[in-house]
Design a protein around this motif. Structure first.
Motif, PDB file in Angstrom:
ATOM      1  N   ARG A   1       0.775  -1.170   0.138  1.00 29.29           N
ATOM      2  CA  ARG A   1      -0.073  -0.015   0.045  1.00 29.29           C
ATOM      3  C   ARG A   1       0.926   1.197  -0.133  1.00 29.29           C
ATOM      4  NH1 ARG A   1      -5.684   0.283   2.286  1.00 29.29           N
ATOM      5  NH2 ARG A   1      -6.160   2.675   1.953  1.00 29.29           N
ATOM      6  N   ALA A   2       0.970   2.033  -0.949  1.00 19.88           N
ATOM      7  CA  ALA A   2       1.943   3.078  -1.517  1.00 19.88           C
ATOM      8  C   ALA A   2       0.841   4.443  -0.955  1.00 19.88           C
ATOM      9  CB  ALA A   2       2.500   2.961  -2.695  1.00 19.88           C
ATOM     10  N   PHE A   3       1.333   5.320  -0.325  1.00 25.71           N
ATOM     11  CA  PHE A   3       0.717   6.594  -0.153  1.00 25.71           C
ATOM     12  C   PHE A   3       1.388   7.530  -1.128  1.00 25.71           C
ATOM     13  CE2 PHE A   3       0.915   4.436   3.996  1.00 25.71           C
ATOM     14  CZ  PHE A   3      -0.355   4.164   4.150  1.00 25.71           C
ATOM     15  N   THR A   4       1.164   7.467  -2.422  1.00 23.11           N
ATOM     16  CA  THR A   4       1.441   7.998  -3.758  1.00 23.11           C
ATOM     17  C   THR A   4       1.169   9.740  -3.630  1.00 23.11           C
ATOM     18  OG1 THR A   4       1.583   6.052  -4.980  1.00 23.11           O
ATOM     19  CG2 THR A   4       1.642   8.222  -5.922  1.00 23.11           C
ATOM     20  N   MET A   5       2.020  10.484  -3.603  1.00 25.17           N
ATOM     21  CA  MET A   5       1.939  11.728  -3.698  1.00 25.17           C
ATOM     22  C   MET A   5       2.444  12.520  -4.962  1.00 25.17           C
ATOM     23  SD  MET A   5       2.635  13.117   0.211  1.00 25.17           S
ATOM     24  CE  MET A   5       1.891  14.805  -0.236  1.00 25.17           C
ATOM     25  N   LEU A   6       1.222  12.872  -5.979  1.00 29.60           N
ATOM     26  CA  LEU A   6       1.723  13.384  -7.228  1.00 29.60           C
ATOM     27  C   LEU A   6       1.764  14.974  -7.284  1.00 29.60           C
ATOM     28  CD1 LEU A   6       1.974  12.607 -10.349  1.00 29.60           C
ATOM     29  CD2 LEU A   6      -0.373  12.708 -10.517  1.00 29.60           C
ATOM     30  N   PHE A   7       2.867  15.212  -7.876  1.00 25.51           N
ATOM     31  CA  PHE A   7       2.819  17.014  -7.938  1.00 25.51           C
ATOM     32  C   PHE A   7       3.079  17.132  -9.441  1.00 25.51           C
ATOM     33  CE2 PHE A   7       5.482  16.111  -3.775  1.00 25.51           C
ATOM     34  CZ  PHE A   7       4.316  16.259  -3.051  1.00 25.51           C
TER      35      PHE A   7
ATOM     36  N   ILE B   1      -1.171  -1.200  -4.479  1.00 27.96           N
ATOM     37  CA  ILE B   1      -2.390  -0.324  -4.015  1.00 27.96           C
ATOM     38  C   ILE B   1      -1.763   1.392  -4.077  1.00 27.96           C
ATOM     39  CG2 ILE B   1      -4.098  -0.032  -2.280  1.00 27.96           C
ATOM     40  CD1 ILE B   1      -3.264  -2.826  -1.153  1.00 27.96           C
ATOM     41  N   GLN B   2      -2.248   1.732  -4.846  1.00 33.29           N
ATOM     42  CA  GLN B   2      -2.062   3.331  -4.799  1.00 33.29           C
ATOM     43  C   GLN B   2      -3.054   3.855  -3.711  1.00 33.29           C
ATOM     44  OE1 GLN B   2       0.280   4.734  -6.505  1.00 33.29           O
ATOM     45  NE2 GLN B   2       0.556   3.887  -8.546  1.00 33.29           N
ATOM     46  N   SER B   3      -2.468   4.624  -2.784  1.00 36.94           N
ATOM     47  CA  SER B   3      -3.279   5.254  -1.806  1.00 36.94           C
ATOM     48  C   SER B   3      -3.049   6.763  -1.699  1.00 36.94           C
ATOM     49  CB  SER B   3      -3.185   4.370  -0.682  1.00 36.94           C
ATOM     50  OG  SER B   3      -4.151   4.803   0.328  1.00 36.94           O
ATOM     51  N   PRO B   4      -3.257   7.532  -2.483  1.00 38.32           N
ATOM     52  CA  PRO B   4      -2.992   8.847  -2.586  1.00 38.32           C
ATOM     53  C   PRO B   4      -3.847   9.658  -1.419  1.00 38.32           C
ATOM     54  CG  PRO B   4      -4.255   8.388  -4.672  1.00 38.32           C
ATOM     55  CD  PRO B   4      -3.984   6.982  -3.763  1.00 38.32           C
TER      56      PRO B   4
END
Length: 307
Positions: free
Chosen positions: A238-244, A278-281
């Motif tokens: 489970r990755a806490f993805t942060m897109l900028f 698991i994308q978890s942004p």
């Protein structure tokens, strides 16, 4: 590598309309799975700091959390292919007979789409509210999993353990998936790896400290599984993805930055052995200002760079 996405299950985003839009769009886009979590309460004076936040505070969106199994059951009725995952259910908050029946029912109603991520828990406040001792929670989880697997695979079933007892009984329904839905064990350290190797189908870590640390733990997990005589074990991250919009600097955290940087990180996760991402942004669940349109746009971007 398979790819999943978190559902808008928390805070002001959690609504029937948003869940249907997100789950159906995830299925249309080709996501392999959609995921929910479990949180019982938001204590005003917590006994334990929240481990996922630097300041130890629970995000305010945790003040309202739709129940994970009911949420997935609702989503199952509006989808047909996407898998339905929990990351994670805290086992000591439940009893084996009740949780096994609920998950088996969901597996039947969804025609075999359930993925079961489980954990031992960390919040003393939630343990107190659930009426379960915090001490020896690891031993309780081991026995819980053994009981639940027997409930899913034996007919009749009888279980006599230290914590749980089931009189010899017929217990149905049984899951569609055989021998049972995949079980992914969350946590870190050797105890977690031992539990996953003996009783699960894979490991379910959350967050990435560094690629090097994650790769070392994946290797340690596979070595543990090999000693237990297990192969083809999964790593469900489970990755806490942060897109900028702009690239992040050289000191950035993994899965943080521009689309190109996230694409590179995703490829590296695949290379070091992650089998299901698991994308978890934060925009899904943790940012109360994000709209459903923001979430859908983000889902489109993340699946594009994950393929």
């Amino acid at each position: 590598m398979r790819v999943g996405i978190s559902l808008p299950q928390l805070g002001p985003q959690a609504s029937p309309e948003n869940l249907v839009k997100a789950a159906c769009r995830a299925e249309e886009l080709g996501y392999d799975s959609v995921w929910v979590l479990e949180r019982l309460l938001w204590p005003l004076a917590p006994k334990e700091p929240y481990p996922a936040a630097p300041d130890g505070r629970l995000p305010e969106t945790y003040q309202t959390v739709l129940d994970p199994i009911e949420t997935l059951t609702f989503v199952a009725a509006h989808t047909s292919k996407v898998q339905l995952g929990t990351s994670v259910l805290v086992l000591p908050y439940h009893s084996p007979i009740q949780l096994a029946r609920r998950l088996a029912s969901l597996d039947v109603l969804s025609n075999g789409r359930v993925l079961v991520g489980v954990g031992s828990g960390w919040s003393r406040d939630e343990f107190e509210a659930a009426g379960t001792p915090f001490e020896r929670r690891g031993a309780r989880c081991d026995e819980f999993l053994r009981a639940m697997i027997e409930l899913w695979t034996k007919d009749p079933v009888k279980f006599d353990g230290e914590f749980y007892h089931i009189p010899e009984s017929k217990v149905g329904p049984k899951p569609v998936q055989k021998p049972h839905p995949p079980i992914y064990v969350a946590g870190f350290g050797q105890y977690t790896f031992d539990r996953a190797a003996k009783l699960g189908n894979g490991w379910n870590p959350a967050g990435i400290m560094s690629f090097e640390a994650l790769e070392g733990m994946i290797n340690q997990f596979h070595q543990t599984a090999e000693r237990a005589g297990r192969d083809r074990m999964e790593v469900v991250l489970r990755a806490f993805t942060m897109l900028f919009k702009e690239p992040a600097g050289s000191g950035r955290s993994p899965m943080t930055g521009s689309l190109d940087q996230i694409r590179e990180d995703t490829a590296r996760l695949r290379d070091i052995g992650v089998t299901h991402l698991i994308q978890s942004p934060p925009a899904i669940g943790f940012d109360p200002t994000a709209s459903i349109d923001d979430m859908l746009e983000l889902m489109e971007q993340l699946i594009e760079i994950s393929n």
